[in-house]
Scaffold this active site. Structure first.
Site, PDB file in Angstrom:
ATOM      1  CG  ASP A 340      -0.212  -0.019   2.455  1.00 51.47           C
ATOM      2  OD1 ASP A 340       0.932  -0.763   2.796  1.00 51.47           O
ATOM      3  OD2 ASP A 340      -0.418   0.789   3.324  1.00 51.47           O
ATOM      4  CD  GLU A 341      -1.235   4.768   2.820  1.00 58.05           C
ATOM      5  OE1 GLU A 341      -1.925   5.417   3.155  1.00 58.05           O
ATOM      6  OE2 GLU A 341      -0.758   4.192   3.607  1.00 58.05           O
ATOM      7  CB  ALA A 342       4.769   1.955  -2.603  1.00 56.85           C
TER       8      ALA A 342
END
Ligand code: TNX
Length: 536
Positions: A340-342
């Site tokens: 997530d959210e990279a």
């Protein structure tokens, strides 16, 4: 003195709206005194069973020190669990009588074609309680239902002045709607001890949750010992949000958690997050970042700024060691690989790192479990994608589901237990909006995602991120009463979905949490029976 104590207890019990209490043994007859019981227990069960009806006109089954548990040898685990369940409040354990019938009878005789892998039938007559299932998991869920047919003060952590505990007569037939009913606990932002996680496992198991996804790494902490990488815990595990002491599990402690969860028919999913959310790992091993510069573990609450380096071989050695060791600790089918959210990783680097992590999980015999962003690859099936965002369903999720990825639904505006209930809630975040009980309850997983076939939905999960959550009382306050709402969405047939009925069922749970010392938010959306929650 005793009499005075009993009168006081009677008053307290009356204040809960449960009726009048009496002493352990009647002075005149010498028979055990019977705990007071509310009406309508068969319609107050959470999650709502498929079918549930009280029978009228018969005396209740009385649970007492002389009640035995009878069971086939293969049900010994559930029988042992049940035997000590009521000891704190009732003062007695139930004797085990293997191979016999009578008392509380566990039977592995229910047809799997009807009750499935986790369902059960529960019959209460004046003389016997029978729980029949096709599996031990089904028996365990039947036991959780039986607990809710006893008076709420059976959940007290201290001895109550009754010798007999009534179970009203009736019949329940039940089975699970979804195979996956998860809870997520972030032990990275704030660390929680083995005892705290075990406490949470007991709380969620009451509501037939069967997966616990543990978020074991993030920018703020690395929480599991990995052989060959000692700095992960020595450096990465040494702090948490706000700069506190942090902590981590040794592999022996993690095995203890796995075994405890298994005894409650909960499967652990260990998750390490990559390629973002990795500052604790980079602080431990700077060679995992592209610039190689020393950095410190992050103690704030921002997200999306850290990344593993896709061009460094160490990154893949590291992920391989971590995932392989987690797989060896995990009897369950899934390993969480994050994703997530990279925001600090290019799309190409993301695909390389996530693809390799998924391959490592598969090579270790496990199914990769990733956040919805992993559908951008997509991962080859079998894989799980956890949908967490708010808004229109992304095309990548629709495509991945069509190609065989199983979807777990954790929509933040319904199922994120870290979101504030309302503007006055002291704990929590509110980027997804305020989530009161009705928001947690009012959605249907089968129709939630546009253009995703209902059959692609593996189930639901209620996630507690812990940027602001520090104690077990905090965990309880954010989880209750919303976690039972998500549990019911996952377990109960859509035909039972009914907000007014759920409000009433939840109200009945409040007396049980109060008795058990479980903190909760007394949402004004629920008609609590005079029970005031503990302070947040
Ligand atoms: C988003 S959920 C995150 C978490 C945060 C959470 C706070 C997800 C896959 N990423 O890292 O803790 O929001 O609500």
């Amino acid at each position: 003195m005793t009499r005075l104590r009993l009168i006081l207890v009677a008053c307290v019990v009356s204040a809960f709206g449960l009726g009048i209490g009496i002493g352990v043994v009647s002075a005149t007859t010498g028979t055990p005194s019977v705990a007071p019981t509310p009406a309508n227990l068969y319609s107050d069960i959470v999650p709502a069973p498929v079918e549930s009806a009280a029978t009228t006109g018969s005396s209740p089954f009385l649970l007492s020190a002389s009640t035995q548990i009878t069971y086939p040898p293969t049900a010994k685990g559930v029988a042992s669990y049940l035997s000590t369940l009521f000891r704190p409040a009732a003062g007695f354990t139930l004797a085990l009588a293997p191979g016999q019938s009578g008392g509380i009878h566990l039977a592995l005789t229910a047809p799997r074609s009807r009750v499935g892998d986790e369902g059960y039938d529960l019959d209460v007559t004046t003389d016997q309680v029978t729980i029949a299932a096709a599996t031990s998991a089904g028996l365990f869920h039947g036991v959780q239902t039986l607990r809710q047919l006893l008076p709420p003060i059976i959940d007290s952590t201290t001895r109550q002045p009754y010798g007999a505990w009534p179970v009203p007569t009736g019949h329940i037939s039940d089975s699970a709607r979804y195979a996956y009913r998860g809870a997520g606990l972030d032990v990275a932002r704030h660390f929680f001890t083995v005892a705290q996680v075990e406490r949470y496992i007991d709380e969620i198991a009451r509501y037939k949750i069967n997966f616990l996804h543990l978020h074991l790494s993030d920018d703020q902490g690395w929480r599991i010992a990995i052989n060959g990488w000692p700095a992960l815990t020595a450096v990465g595990g040494a702090t948490e949000v706000g700069g506190g002491r942090g902590g981590y599990y040794t592999q022996a402690q993690y095995r203890q958690l796995v075994a405890y969860a298994q005894s409650r028919f909960v499967t652990l999913i260990p998750e390490i997050d990559a390629p973002g959310h990795v500052t604790a790992a980079l602080a431990s091993y700077p060679q995992l970042s592209c610039n190689g510069k020393p950095t410190s573990v992050f103690t704030g609450i921002n997200v999306g700024f850290s990344s593993l380096c896709a061009t460094k071989p160490d990154t893949y050695t590291f992920l391989h060691d971590v995932i392989t060791q987690l797989a060896a600790l995990t009897p369950g089918p899934y390993i969480g690989i994050g994703g997530d959210e990279a925001n600090a990783t290019t799309a190409a680097d993301y695909a390389e790192i996530v693809g390799q992590a998924a391959a490592d999980a598969r090579a270790a015999g496990k199914i990769p479990w990733g956040w919805q962003e992993t559908t951008s690859l997509p991962l080859p099936a079998p894989a799980v994608a956890a949908y967490w965002k708010v808004g229109a369903t992304p095309a990548s999720v629709i495509d991945a589901a069509a190609q065989g990825t199983s979807v777990v639904l954790v929509p933040a505006d319904h199922a994120y237990l870290d979101q504030k209930y309302n503007p006055a809630t002291q704990l929590g975040l509110h980027w997804a909006g305020y989530v009161d009980v009705q928001d947690a309850y009012n959605w249907d997983p089968a129709t939630y995602l546009a253009d995703v076939a209902p059959s692609a939905v593996l189930g639901v999960e209620a996630d507690l991120w812990t940027e602001t959550v520090v104690t077990s009382a905090d965990i309880d306050y954010m989880a209750f009463p919303r976690l039972p709402a998500i549990a019911e969405i996952g377990w109960s047939p859509a035909s039972t979905h009914d907000w007014p009925a759920f409000q009433k069922r939840l109200a009945a749970q409040g007396s049980r949490w109060k008795a058990a010392g479980v903190n909760f938010y007394a949402s004004p959306q629920v008609p609590w029976p005079g029970a005031t929650p503990l302070a947040p």
